[in-house]
Design a protein around this motif. Structure first.
Motif, PDB file in Angstrom:
ATOM      1  N   ARG A  57      28.979  33.077  36.199  1.00  0.00           N
ATOM      2  CA  ARG A  57      29.635  34.329  36.591  1.00  0.00           C
ATOM      3  C   ARG A  57      28.802  35.130  37.591  1.00  0.00           C
ATOM      4  NH1 ARG A  57      33.547  37.140  33.203  1.00  0.00           N
ATOM      5  NH2 ARG A  57      34.621  35.654  31.869  1.00  0.00           N
ATOM      6  N   LYS A  58      27.491  34.939  37.591  1.00  0.00           N
ATOM      7  CA  LYS A  58      26.607  35.666  38.507  1.00  0.00           C
ATOM      8  C   LYS A  58      26.427  34.954  39.848  1.00  0.00           C
ATOM      9  CE  LYS A  58      23.713  37.270  34.705  1.00  0.00           C
ATOM     10  NZ  LYS A  58      22.376  37.105  34.112  1.00  0.00           N
ATOM     11  N   VAL A  64      34.977  34.321  40.420  1.00  0.00           N
ATOM     12  CA  VAL A  64      35.488  34.421  39.058  1.00  0.00           C
ATOM     13  C   VAL A  64      36.753  35.268  39.142  1.00  0.00           C
ATOM     14  CG1 VAL A  64      35.018  35.186  36.706  1.00  0.00           C
ATOM     15  CG2 VAL A  64      33.141  34.305  38.134  1.00  0.00           C
ATOM     16  N   CYS A  65      37.874  34.687  38.755  1.00  0.00           N
ATOM     17  CA  CYS A  65      39.151  35.394  38.839  1.00  0.00           C
ATOM     18  C   CYS A  65      40.053  34.906  37.698  1.00  0.00           C
ATOM     19  CB  CYS A  65      39.793  35.146  40.210  1.00  0.00           C
ATOM     20  SG  CYS A  65      40.111  33.412  40.587  1.00  0.00           S
ATOM     21  N   ARG A  66      41.273  35.364  37.702  1.00  0.00           N
ATOM     22  CA  ARG A  66      42.248  34.935  36.678  1.00  0.00           C
ATOM     23  C   ARG A  66      43.370  34.167  37.383  1.00  0.00           C
ATOM     24  NH1 ARG A  66      41.270  36.856  31.713  1.00  0.00           N
ATOM     25  NH2 ARG A  66      39.809  38.574  31.529  1.00  0.00           N
ATOM     26  N   PHE A  67      42.982  33.141  38.097  1.00  0.00           N
ATOM     27  CA  PHE A  67      43.884  32.405  38.976  1.00  0.00           C
ATOM     28  C   PHE A  67      44.894  31.548  38.225  1.00  0.00           C
ATOM     29  CE2 PHE A  67      44.821  29.109  42.192  1.00  0.00           C
ATOM     30  CZ  PHE A  67      45.190  29.931  43.245  1.00  0.00           C
ATOM     31  N   ILE A  68      44.452  30.879  37.166  1.00  0.00           N
ATOM     32  CA  ILE A  68      45.342  29.974  36.434  1.00  0.00           C
ATOM     33  C   ILE A  68      45.821  30.652  35.152  1.00  0.00           C
ATOM     34  CG2 ILE A  68      45.531  27.735  35.254  1.00  0.00           C
ATOM     35  CD1 ILE A  68      45.198  27.407  38.260  1.00  0.00           C
ATOM     36  N   VAL A  98      36.740  39.122  39.165  1.00  0.00           N
ATOM     37  CA  VAL A  98      36.427  39.675  37.852  1.00  0.00           C
ATOM     38  C   VAL A  98      34.905  39.694  37.695  1.00  0.00           C
ATOM     39  CG1 VAL A  98      36.649  39.350  35.361  1.00  0.00           C
ATOM     40  CG2 VAL A  98      38.575  38.784  36.868  1.00  0.00           C
ATOM     41  N   ILE A  99      34.376  40.864  37.412  1.00  0.00           N
ATOM     42  CA  ILE A  99      32.935  41.011  37.203  1.00  0.00           C
ATOM     43  C   ILE A  99      32.718  41.552  35.796  1.00  0.00           C
ATOM     44  CG2 ILE A  99      30.816  42.150  37.965  1.00  0.00           C
ATOM     45  CD1 ILE A  99      32.170  42.467  40.729  1.00  0.00           C
ATOM     46  N   GLU A 100      31.934  40.822  35.016  1.00  0.00           N
ATOM     47  CA  GLU A 100      31.605  41.262  33.667  1.00  0.00           C
ATOM     48  C   GLU A 100      30.235  41.929  33.697  1.00  0.00           C
ATOM     49  OE1 GLU A 100      30.458  38.892  29.804  1.00  0.00           O
ATOM     50  OE2 GLU A 100      32.626  38.819  30.112  1.00  0.00           O
ATOM     51  N   ILE A 101      30.184  43.136  33.189  1.00  0.00           N
ATOM     52  CA  ILE A 101      28.949  43.907  33.185  1.00  0.00           C
ATOM     53  C   ILE A 101      28.522  44.139  31.742  1.00  0.00           C
ATOM     54  CG2 ILE A 101      27.916  46.129  33.804  1.00  0.00           C
ATOM     55  CD1 ILE A 101      30.040  46.211  36.084  1.00  0.00           C
ATOM     56  N   HIS A 102      27.261  43.907  31.485  1.00  0.00           N
ATOM     57  CA  HIS A 102      26.703  44.177  30.158  1.00  0.00           C
ATOM     58  C   HIS A 102      26.060  45.564  30.224  1.00  0.00           C
ATOM     59  CE1 HIS A 102      27.310  40.038  28.884  1.00  0.00           C
ATOM     60  NE2 HIS A 102      26.951  39.716  30.101  1.00  0.00           N
ATOM     61  N   LYS A 109      31.746  45.278  29.833  1.00  0.00           N
ATOM     62  CA  LYS A 109      32.713  46.030  30.625  1.00  0.00           C
ATOM     63  C   LYS A 109      33.180  45.105  31.751  1.00  0.00           C
ATOM     64  CE  LYS A 109      32.899  50.029  33.673  1.00  0.00           C
ATOM     65  NZ  LYS A 109      32.114  51.047  34.358  1.00  0.00           N
ATOM     66  N   VAL A 110      34.465  45.102  32.008  1.00  0.00           N
ATOM     67  CA  VAL A 110      35.014  44.263  33.068  1.00  0.00           C
ATOM     68  C   VAL A 110      35.431  45.151  34.232  1.00  0.00           C
ATOM     69  CG1 VAL A 110      36.858  42.665  33.694  1.00  0.00           C
ATOM     70  CG2 VAL A 110      35.787  42.498  31.453  1.00  0.00           C
ATOM     71  N   GLU A 111      34.955  44.785  35.416  1.00  0.00           N
ATOM     72  CA  GLU A 111      35.373  45.465  36.647  1.00  0.00           C
ATOM     73  C   GLU A 111      36.154  44.472  37.488  1.00  0.00           C
ATOM     74  OE1 GLU A 111      32.190  47.281  38.805  1.00  0.00           O
ATOM     75  OE2 GLU A 111      31.731  48.683  37.190  1.00  0.00           O
ATOM     76  N   ILE A 112      37.152  44.984  38.165  1.00  0.00           N
ATOM     77  CA  ILE A 112      37.987  44.157  39.038  1.00  0.00           C
ATOM     78  C   ILE A 112      37.778  44.623  40.477  1.00  0.00           C
ATOM     79  CG2 ILE A 112      40.352  43.454  39.612  1.00  0.00           C
ATOM     80  CD1 ILE A 112      39.411  42.508  36.827  1.00  0.00           C
TER      81      ILE A 112
END
Length: 149
Positions: A57-58, A64-68, A98-102, A109-112
């Motif tokens: 993811r980094k 990283v997306c929600r393509f499928i 999609v970016i996942e932040i800790h 936290k998810v940022e788009i």
């Protein structure tokens, strides 16, 4: 598996699901070395899977997306210009990053980042130089059939 092996695998596949079951391979199964029954969290290699998926993811080589089907999808950078070229044919939001932040509190936290805000000038330029037909030839067959029936 090492991170280098994983990036090579994603490059070879072009596109992979993170852990969801579907018509394309998922990375959690590849890291586990077997088809996982149930959640990968309970798998003996669960900690390794968690660590490596986080590293993927980094990576700057992976979108990283929600393509499928709304599932977390990893797409290698080699395909980005073709996807950008064909983006008008896709449903909106499929290429949102999609970016996942800790957070410091330990929460996730998810940022788009909406498409095309994440697209670099270089990728945009490359996408403008190719035709739709050439872009479709670059994409794995599963993408062409999934998105362009």
């Amino acid at each position: 598996m090492t991170m280098q092996q994983i990036l090579k695998l994603i490059e070879e596949q072009g596109i992979m699901l993170e852990s969801a079951k579907g018509s394309i391979p998922n990375l959690a199964d590849k890291i586990a070395g077997e088809k996982i029954k149930g959640s990968w969290w309970g798998h003996p290699k669960g900690n390794l899977i968690y660590h490596l998926l986080g590293e993927v993811r980094k990576s700057e080589m992976i979108l990283v997306c929600r393509f499928i089907k709304g599932r977390i999808t990893f797409i290698h950078k080699n395909l980005w210009s073709a996807l950008v070229k064909l983006a008008p044919k896709f449903d909106s939001g499929l290429l949102d990053k999609v970016i996942e932040i800790h957070t410091t509190s330990g929460k996730h936290k998810v940022e788009i980042v909406p498409f095309p805000q994440w697209v670099s000038a270089e990728i945009k330029f490359q996408s403008e130089k190719i035709s739709d037909e050439d872009a479709m030839k670059v994409l794995p067959e599963v993408i062409v059939h999934y998105i362009l029936p």
